[in-house]
Design an enzyme around this catalytic site. Sequence first.
Site, PDB file in Angstrom:
ATOM      1  N   PHE A 131      20.600 -46.793 -20.710  1.00 12.72           N
ATOM      2  CA  PHE A 131      21.918 -46.258 -20.406  1.00 12.72           C
ATOM      3  C   PHE A 131      22.991 -47.031 -21.176  1.00 12.72           C
ATOM      4  CE2 PHE A 131      25.704 -45.426 -17.845  1.00 12.72           C
ATOM      5  CZ  PHE A 131      25.649 -44.048 -17.797  1.00 12.72           C
ATOM      6  N   ASP A 202      17.184 -51.065 -14.236  1.00 16.63           N
ATOM      7  CA  ASP A 202      18.301 -50.246 -13.804  1.00 16.63           C
ATOM      8  C   ASP A 202      17.702 -49.054 -13.052  1.00 16.63           C
ATOM      9  OD1 ASP A 202      20.407 -48.404 -13.510  1.00 16.63           O
ATOM     10  OD2 ASP A 202      21.385 -49.082 -15.344  1.00 16.63           O
ATOM     11  N   TYR A 227      26.252 -43.635  -6.280  1.00 15.49           N
ATOM     12  CA  TYR A 227      27.011 -42.377  -6.266  1.00 15.49           C
ATOM     13  C   TYR A 227      26.219 -41.188  -6.788  1.00 15.49           C
ATOM     14  CZ  TYR A 227      28.021 -44.171 -11.004  1.00 15.49           C
ATOM     15  OH  TYR A 227      27.918 -44.699 -12.273  1.00 15.49           O
ATOM     16  N   LYS A 228      24.958 -41.379  -7.161  1.00 10.80           N
ATOM     17  CA  LYS A 228      24.142 -40.256  -7.620  1.00 10.80           C
ATOM     18  C   LYS A 228      23.341 -39.710  -6.435  1.00 10.80           C
ATOM     19  CE  LYS A 228      23.783 -42.314 -12.250  1.00 10.80           C
ATOM     20  NZ  LYS A 228      24.765 -41.457 -12.937  1.00 10.80           N
ATOM     21  N   ARG A 372      21.372 -31.111 -19.168  1.00 13.05           N
ATOM     22  CA  ARG A 372      20.700 -31.819 -18.083  1.00 13.05           C
ATOM     23  C   ARG A 372      20.963 -31.097 -16.761  1.00 13.05           C
ATOM     24  NH1 ARG A 372      21.810 -38.110 -16.754  1.00 13.05           N
ATOM     25  NH2 ARG A 372      23.707 -37.118 -16.003  1.00 13.05           N
TER      26      ARG A 372
END
Length: 405
Positions: A131, A202, A227-228, A372
């Site tokens: 990321f 991660d 927050y995902k 995505r």
Amino acid sequence: MTRAAAAMTRDAAAELDARDPLSAFRERFAIDPAVVYLDGNSLGCMPHAALERLHEVAAVGWGQRGVRSWDEGWLELPLEVGDRLGAAVLGAAPGQVVVGDSTTVCFYKLVCAALDARPGRTQIITDRDNFPTDRYVLEGVAQARGLQLTWLDGDPETVGAMVSPDTALVTFSHVSYRSARIADMAQVNAVVGDAGALMLWDLSHSAGSVPLSLDGDHAQLAVGCTYKYLNGGPGAPAYMYVQHELQAELRQPIWGWLGRRDPFEMAPGYEAAAGMRGFLSGTPPVLALAAADEGVKIVAEAGIDAIRAKGIALTELAISVADESGIRVASPREPARRGAHVALAHPDARALCAGLIERGVIPDFRRPDVIRFGFSPLTTRFVDVWDGVDALRGLLARGGPPGSG
């Protein structure tokens, strides 16, 4: 559910929804009925309980109790929410997870702590598909310390050919943010550990979507966001995991007052608190922690195994419809190696994403050519998957996105 049966019709998808044991959880989230929301892997939907908790914390904790609330539970939230997260999602025993700061700050803290714990070693290893914030932090730290940042071009499992006695730190994402490929955590941990280096994961696209066993896989360090798939809200605080055996050895570099062993003494000099409290720095973000806590509780109630089973079924359906439509799938085909999102590749991916959004389907675009579709099993229905991929094939059947050709 077979892939062929799932892709048959929208009615078949509706039948899957009717049999879905997690279907009732959708009602516990705020979801715009006018859109097909397929971006839960970027920002999860808001739990109604989070809004209620925020009102309670603001109206009672802040509005009525004021400063007294710090001694009535606020100061313990980073550790309490961390332990709940560890138990429900991370496969981590108590006392190894703390919540606070952003993912970038948490990552920076553990990178620096790991490098300080391996003096004389000059190499950091990561992959080019990691990321961006992780890559940027590593570039900055390597430049500041005069270390060598080595880029892996293959899958994380091939890192064994690169580690050496000079390697201080290896860090990868457990689930690729682009392709959804799942790395073999146990295998990588063993290879890196045998080389005497430290391993940092991660988990931002893992936690809340796939089962994790940080303790069982002998993980050393990990970070991730809430927050995902954990539905903690925009900018919700991140978390750090530090293996029990390493906590006394590592020292994070941002010495804030709440990481001191006796912060309210206001004494000169810094003496780190024992355990995960020593990885804290500044004042806990109480409102954000409260919201994130509600997201963690819902995931714990649903159960990560049930969430994972539905995530596999959702992605299988998406791949089936894409295959029938001639859309190229850029995610792993093997369900055990794929997270809860699907990457669909097309040269006009950016414009196609814009066209989907115009039609009320919300995916996201990742360079250079990936659309995505993120499926959050607690909020995504099977008909949402069917409608999303069907909208994409409809755009392609009409000659591509607006303005193409």
